[in-house]
Design a protein around this motif. Sequence first.
Motif, short mmCIF file in Angstrom:
data_model
loop_
_atom_site.label_atom_id
_atom_site.label_comp_id
_atom_site.label_asym_id
_atom_site.label_seq_id
_atom_site.Cartn_x
_atom_site.Cartn_y
_atom_site.Cartn_z
N ASP A 171 0.83 -1.21 0.00
CA ASP A 171 0.00 0.00 0.00
C ASP A 171 0.86 1.26 0.00
O ASP A 171 0.55 2.23 -0.68
CB ASP A 171 -0.95 0.01 1.20
N ALA A 172 1.95 1.25 0.76
CA ALA A 172 2.84 2.41 0.81
C ALA A 172 3.49 2.64 -0.55
O ALA A 172 3.61 3.79 -1.00
CB ALA A 172 3.91 2.21 1.89
N ARG A 173 3.90 1.56 -1.21
CA ARG A 173 4.49 1.71 -2.55
C ARG A 173 3.47 2.27 -3.53
O ARG A 173 3.79 3.11 -4.36
CB ARG A 173 4.98 0.36 -3.06
N THR A 174 2.23 1.79 -3.43
CA THR A 174 1.17 2.27 -4.32
C THR A 174 0.92 3.76 -4.10
O THR A 174 0.82 4.53 -5.06
CB THR A 174 -0.13 1.48 -4.10
N ARG A 175 0.83 4.18 -2.83
CA ARG A 175 0.62 5.60 -2.52
C ARG A 175 1.78 6.44 -3.04
O ARG A 175 1.57 7.50 -3.64
CB ARG A 175 0.45 5.81 -1.02
N ALA A 176 3.00 5.99 -2.84
CA ALA A 176 4.17 6.74 -3.30
C ALA A 176 4.16 6.86 -4.82
O ALA A 176 4.48 7.91 -5.37
CB ALA A 176 5.46 6.05 -2.83
N SER A 177 3.77 5.80 -5.49
CA SER A 177 3.71 5.83 -6.96
C SER A 177 2.67 6.83 -7.43
O SER A 177 2.90 7.58 -8.37
CB SER A 177 3.38 4.43 -7.48
N ARG A 178 1.52 6.85 -6.76
CA ARG A 178 0.46 7.78 -7.15
C ARG A 178 0.88 9.22 -6.89
O ARG A 178 0.62 10.11 -7.71
CB ARG A 178 -0.82 7.47 -6.39
N VAL A 179 1.53 9.47 -5.78
CA VAL A 179 2.00 10.83 -5.46
C VAL A 179 3.01 11.28 -6.50
O VAL A 179 2.95 12.39 -7.02
CB VAL A 179 2.61 10.89 -4.04
N ARG A 180 3.96 10.40 -6.84
CA ARG A 180 4.95 10.72 -7.84
C ARG A 180 4.30 11.05 -9.18
O ARG A 180 4.66 12.00 -9.86
CB ARG A 180 5.91 9.54 -8.02
N ARG A 181 3.31 10.24 -9.54
CA ARG A 181 2.62 10.45 -10.82
C ARG A 181 1.91 11.79 -10.85
O ARG A 181 1.95 12.51 -11.84
CB ARG A 181 1.61 9.31 -11.03
N VAL A 182 1.28 12.16 -9.74
CA VAL A 182 0.57 13.44 -9.67
C VAL A 182 1.55 14.60 -9.71
O VAL A 182 1.34 15.58 -10.42
CB VAL A 182 -0.31 13.51 -8.40
N LEU A 183 2.64 14.50 -8.98
CA LEU A 183 3.61 15.59 -8.94
C LEU A 183 4.33 15.79 -10.27
O LEU A 183 4.73 16.90 -10.60
CB LEU A 183 4.63 15.36 -7.82
N LEU A 184 4.50 14.73 -11.03
CA LEU A 184 5.23 14.83 -12.29
C LEU A 184 4.32 14.99 -13.50
O LEU A 184 4.81 15.11 -14.62
CB LEU A 184 6.12 13.60 -12.47
N ALA A 185 3.02 14.99 -13.29
CA ALA A 185 2.09 15.10 -14.41
C ALA A 185 2.12 16.50 -15.00
O ALA A 185 2.19 17.49 -14.27
CB ALA A 185 0.68 14.75 -13.95
N PRO A 186 2.03 16.61 -16.32
CA PRO A 186 1.95 17.94 -16.93
C PRO A 186 0.62 18.61 -16.57
O PRO A 186 -0.38 17.94 -16.37
CB PRO A 186 2.04 17.67 -18.43
N THR A 187 0.62 19.92 -16.51
CA THR A 187 -0.59 20.66 -16.15
C THR A 187 -1.23 21.24 -17.40
O THR A 187 -0.62 21.29 -18.47
CB THR A 187 -0.27 21.79 -15.16
#
Length: 67
Positions: free
Chosen positions: A34-50
């Motif tokens: 679960d922690a890995r999944t959350r970290a992956s989602r956070v990374r994806r959101v922070l690196l997503a183009p706006t």
Amino acid sequence: MTMLSQDLARERMPVTVPDELAARVRALRRARRDARTRASRVRRVLLAPTASGEAYAHVPEPRHRDH
């Protein structure tokens, strides 16, 4: 030859110890996944183009030091 104290020590150990250990291992593995999944989602959101065309969603402001 086993002594009486050794027999009593064996009887006191509950049979469910391996079951409890297995449950704890499963819970720890689930928590790690679960922690890995959350970290992956956070990374994806922070690196997503706006939509505004910025390269990253979060661009840190430069810090100015006053001396």
